[in-house]
Motif scaffolding. Structure first.
Motif, PDB file in Angstrom:
ATOM      1  N   UNK A 130      36.371  -3.742   5.682  1.00  0.00           N
ATOM      2  CA  UNK A 130      36.862  -5.084   5.968  1.00  0.00           C
ATOM      3  C   UNK A 130      35.787  -6.160   5.945  1.00  0.00           C
ATOM      4  N   UNK A 131      34.544  -5.822   6.273  1.00  0.00           N
ATOM      5  CA  UNK A 131      33.518  -6.846   6.333  1.00  0.00           C
ATOM      6  C   UNK A 131      32.194  -6.266   6.792  1.00  0.00           C
ATOM      7  N   UNK A 132      31.185  -7.137   6.945  1.00  0.00           N
ATOM      8  CA  UNK A 132      29.844  -6.666   7.295  1.00  0.00           C
ATOM      9  C   UNK A 132      29.545  -6.723   8.788  1.00  0.00           C
ATOM     10  N   UNK A 133      28.662  -5.832   9.215  1.00  0.00           N
ATOM     11  CA  UNK A 133      28.089  -5.938  10.549  1.00  0.00           C
ATOM     12  C   UNK A 133      28.985  -5.569  11.698  1.00  0.00           C
ATOM     13  N   UNK A 134      30.156  -4.950  11.431  1.00  0.00           N
ATOM     14  CA  UNK A 134      31.090  -4.657  12.509  1.00  0.00           C
ATOM     15  C   UNK A 134      30.773  -3.364  13.247  1.00  0.00           C
ATOM     16  N   UNK A 135      29.830  -2.609  12.726  1.00  0.00           N
ATOM     17  CA  UNK A 135      29.437  -1.380  13.399  1.00  0.00           C
ATOM     18  C   UNK A 135      28.469  -0.577  12.563  1.00  0.00           C
ATOM     19  N   UNK A 149       0.815  -1.213   0.000  1.00  0.00           N
ATOM     20  CA  UNK A 149       0.000   0.000   0.000  1.00  0.00           C
ATOM     21  C   UNK A 149       0.852   1.268   0.000  1.00  0.00           C
ATOM     22  N   UNK A 150       2.133   1.128   0.316  1.00  0.00           N
ATOM     23  CA  UNK A 150       3.007   2.297   0.376  1.00  0.00           C
ATOM     24  C   UNK A 150       4.138   2.263  -0.646  1.00  0.00           C
ATOM     25  N   UNK A 151       4.391   1.085  -1.215  1.00  0.00           N
ATOM     26  CA  UNK A 151       5.501   0.936  -2.156  1.00  0.00           C
ATOM     27  C   UNK A 151       5.054   0.156  -3.378  1.00  0.00           C
ATOM     28  N   UNK A 152       5.220   0.767  -4.551  1.00  0.00           N
ATOM     29  CA  UNK A 152       4.731   0.166  -5.794  1.00  0.00           C
ATOM     30  C   UNK A 152       5.368  -1.184  -6.085  1.00  0.00           C
ATOM     31  N   UNK A 153       6.645  -1.349  -5.764  1.00  0.00           N
ATOM     32  CA  UNK A 153       7.351  -2.593  -6.093  1.00  0.00           C
ATOM     33  C   UNK A 153       7.206  -3.674  -5.026  1.00  0.00           C
ATOM     34  N   UNK A 154       6.563  -3.362  -3.919  1.00  0.00           N
ATOM     35  CA  UNK A 154       6.373  -4.359  -2.859  1.00  0.00           C
ATOM     36  C   UNK A 154       5.353  -5.402  -3.292  1.00  0.00           C
ATOM     37  N   UNK A 155       5.496  -6.617  -2.762  1.00  0.00           N
ATOM     38  CA  UNK A 155       4.611  -7.731  -3.102  1.00  0.00           C
ATOM     39  C   UNK A 155       4.082  -8.335  -1.811  1.00  0.00           C
ATOM     40  N   UNK A 156       2.787  -8.489  -1.727  1.00  0.00           N
ATOM     41  CA  UNK A 156       2.149  -9.068  -0.536  1.00  0.00           C
ATOM     42  C   UNK A 156       2.717 -10.450  -0.247  1.00  0.00           C
ATOM     43  N   UNK A 157       3.162 -10.672   0.999  1.00  0.00           N
ATOM     44  CA  UNK A 157       3.677 -11.969   1.396  1.00  0.00           C
ATOM     45  C   UNK A 157       5.109 -12.231   0.981  1.00  0.00           C
ATOM     46  N   UNK A 158       5.776 -11.236   0.402  1.00  0.00           N
ATOM     47  CA  UNK A 158       7.154 -11.404  -0.061  1.00  0.00           C
ATOM     48  C   UNK A 158       7.987 -10.214   0.410  1.00  0.00           C
ATOM     49  N   UNK A 159       9.249 -10.460   0.715  1.00  0.00           N
ATOM     50  CA  UNK A 159      10.146  -9.378   1.119  1.00  0.00           C
ATOM     51  C   UNK A 159      11.058  -9.029  -0.052  1.00  0.00           C
ATOM     52  N   UNK A 160      10.574  -8.130  -0.887  1.00  0.00           N
ATOM     53  CA  UNK A 160      11.365  -7.669  -2.028  1.00  0.00           C
ATOM     54  C   UNK A 160      12.541  -6.836  -1.537  1.00  0.00           C
ATOM     55  N   UNK A 161      12.284  -5.996  -0.559  1.00  0.00           N
ATOM     56  CA  UNK A 161      13.307  -5.115  -0.019  1.00  0.00           C
ATOM     57  C   UNK A 161      13.863  -5.722   1.267  1.00  0.00           C
ATOM     58  N   UNK A 162      15.185  -5.740   1.364  1.00  0.00           N
ATOM     59  CA  UNK A 162      15.826  -6.370   2.516  1.00  0.00           C
ATOM     60  C   UNK A 162      16.952  -5.487   3.045  1.00  0.00           C
ATOM     61  N   UNK A 163      17.294  -5.739   4.300  1.00  0.00           N
ATOM     62  CA  UNK A 163      18.421  -5.048   4.920  1.00  0.00           C
ATOM     63  C   UNK A 163      19.645  -5.943   4.859  1.00  0.00           C
ATOM     64  N   UNK A 164      20.789  -5.333   4.738  1.00  0.00           N
ATOM     65  CA  UNK A 164      22.039  -6.080   4.840  1.00  0.00           C
ATOM     66  C   UNK A 164      22.777  -5.624   6.085  1.00  0.00           C
ATOM     67  N   UNK A 165      23.679  -6.450   6.570  1.00  0.00           N
ATOM     68  CA  UNK A 165      24.574  -5.995   7.627  1.00  0.00           C
ATOM     69  C   UNK A 165      25.426  -4.877   7.039  1.00  0.00           C
TER      70      UNK A 165
END
Length: 373
Positions: free
Chosen positions: A240-245, A219-235
């Protein structure tokens, strides 16, 4: 009865407090807490009923963010951290099943997207200069264990090859050499950048964790799909690498030291930032359920309602992992911090616009800090 006053910007609130505005409870930013406490606008709350119990359940970083000179001033409105979000469909199209783990990998994926014609500028973020702090600047620096000042508030960002300097130079290259970021991004309002991401005109975007609630809502994002996570977060990726801060912040409810009815103000603050009459974190759960806002109380991390709700639009496990390394800004308790931050943003912008070098920018940041100190 409670009357809510919505202000157009944070600076207006300061102006009203200086003029003696008779508010009871104030929504206070981390940036303003020290200045407000020093000016006598807000008061400590440690001795109020129930506060000791609430403090026991707070994450340490959030409790510290609401404390000044050893005294607790605030109860949490919300807390969260900043990271980079991605459009999983666009990465799948390019054959990348996992998000990039480092800034170098982020560059490579963005360049591959440009080459494939998937996006002209694959990476956007909130970076226009304004009175509020820019989360992405801190997130990128903290992801590589960098800092502007040390624990004693002595500047370190101007040291040759500092993480701050490297990060500013990375963004300079991203805009001017690799052209994976649009220079116009420096002038865009947050909503404009959101729309580019929500309409799949870029694949990566620096965002606050709670934005996923909106991004994955059809209802707020045109590319979103009900029941699916099109948009995701990454660390949050670093050098040097992910998630260290990354950067964390705590918006808080504070009591106006000049409120006419101090007992009523304390009760309102406790309800808004603590528990209701039934002993539940009702307000925190409402903010999380309706808007995805993060919480400052440890017990809510395993609350069945919270976990079930966030699992429909986000990744509670990834969130918990990143939150372990998310930290408040060092030096934010300085009364001049907000003024310095505005100048820091200007120096960063000048480097990305190639008006000055990254090293000159970090020297300017340090000079401004020391001038104000």
């Amino acid at each position: 009865d409670v009357e809510y006053i919505q202000l157009s910007d944070y600076k207006q609130q300061t102006t009203l407090l200086v003029a003696g505005e008779q508010t009871d409870v104030i929504v206070t930013r981390d940036d303003d807490k020290a200045g407000y406490a020093t000016a006598g606008f807000i008061r400590p709350i440690d001795d109020e009923p129930g506060i000791a119990e609430l403090k026991e359940d707070m994450y340490d970083g959030n409790r510290r963010a609401m404390t000044y000179e050893g005294k607790l001033y605030g109860l949490p409105y919300y807390t969260d951290f900043h990271t980079i979000m991605y459009n999983s469909r666009m990465l799948d199209e390019l054959g990348f099943p996992e998000p990039p783990a480092t800034l170098n990998e982020l560059k490579d994926v963005c360049l591959a997207m440009k080459e494939a014609g998937i996006a002209e500028y694959p990476f956007y973020t909130w970076i226009n200069q304004e009175q509020n702090f820019k989360e992405i600047m801190y997130a990128m620096v903290y992801a590589s264990k960098g800092e502007w000042v040390d624990e004693n508030w002595e500047t370190i960002c101007e040291q040759p090859g500092s993480v701050v300097e490297q990060t500013v130079e990375w963004m300079n290259q991203a805009v001017n050499t690799w052209e994976i970021m649009d220079a116009a991004n420096l002038e865009m309002e947050d909503g404009e950048v959101d729309e580019i991401f929500q309409t799949a005109n870029c694949a990566f975007k620096g965002s606050n964790r709670y934005d996923l609630r909106r991004f994955n809502d059809p209802e707020q994002t045109a590319e979103a799909v009900e029941g699916e996570q099109v948009f995701k977060a990454m660390l949050m990726p670093g050098f040097e690498g992910p998630g260290e801060g990354t950067i964390a912040w705590t918006r808080q409810y504070t009591i106006n030291a000049n409120a006419v009815d101090q007992d009523a103000a304390a009760r309102l603050q406790y309800f808004a930032g603590g528990k209701n009459a039934a002993g539940e974190y009702w307000t925190s759960k409402q903010w999380h359920n309706r808007f995805g806002l993060g919480f400052a109380y440890k017990s809510l991390a395993t609350d069945p309602d919270v976990v079930a709700g966030e699992s429909t639009w986000g990744d509670p496990e990834l969130c918990a992992q990143q939150k372990e390394t998310a930290v408040p800004r060092n030096g934010v308790d300085a009364a001049w911090y907000s003024e310095w931050d505005n100048d820091m943003q200007a120096e960063w912008h000048k480097a990305v616009l190639q008006q000055i070098s990254a090293s000159d920018a970090t020297q300017g940041m340090a000079d401004k800090w020391n001038d104000l100190k």
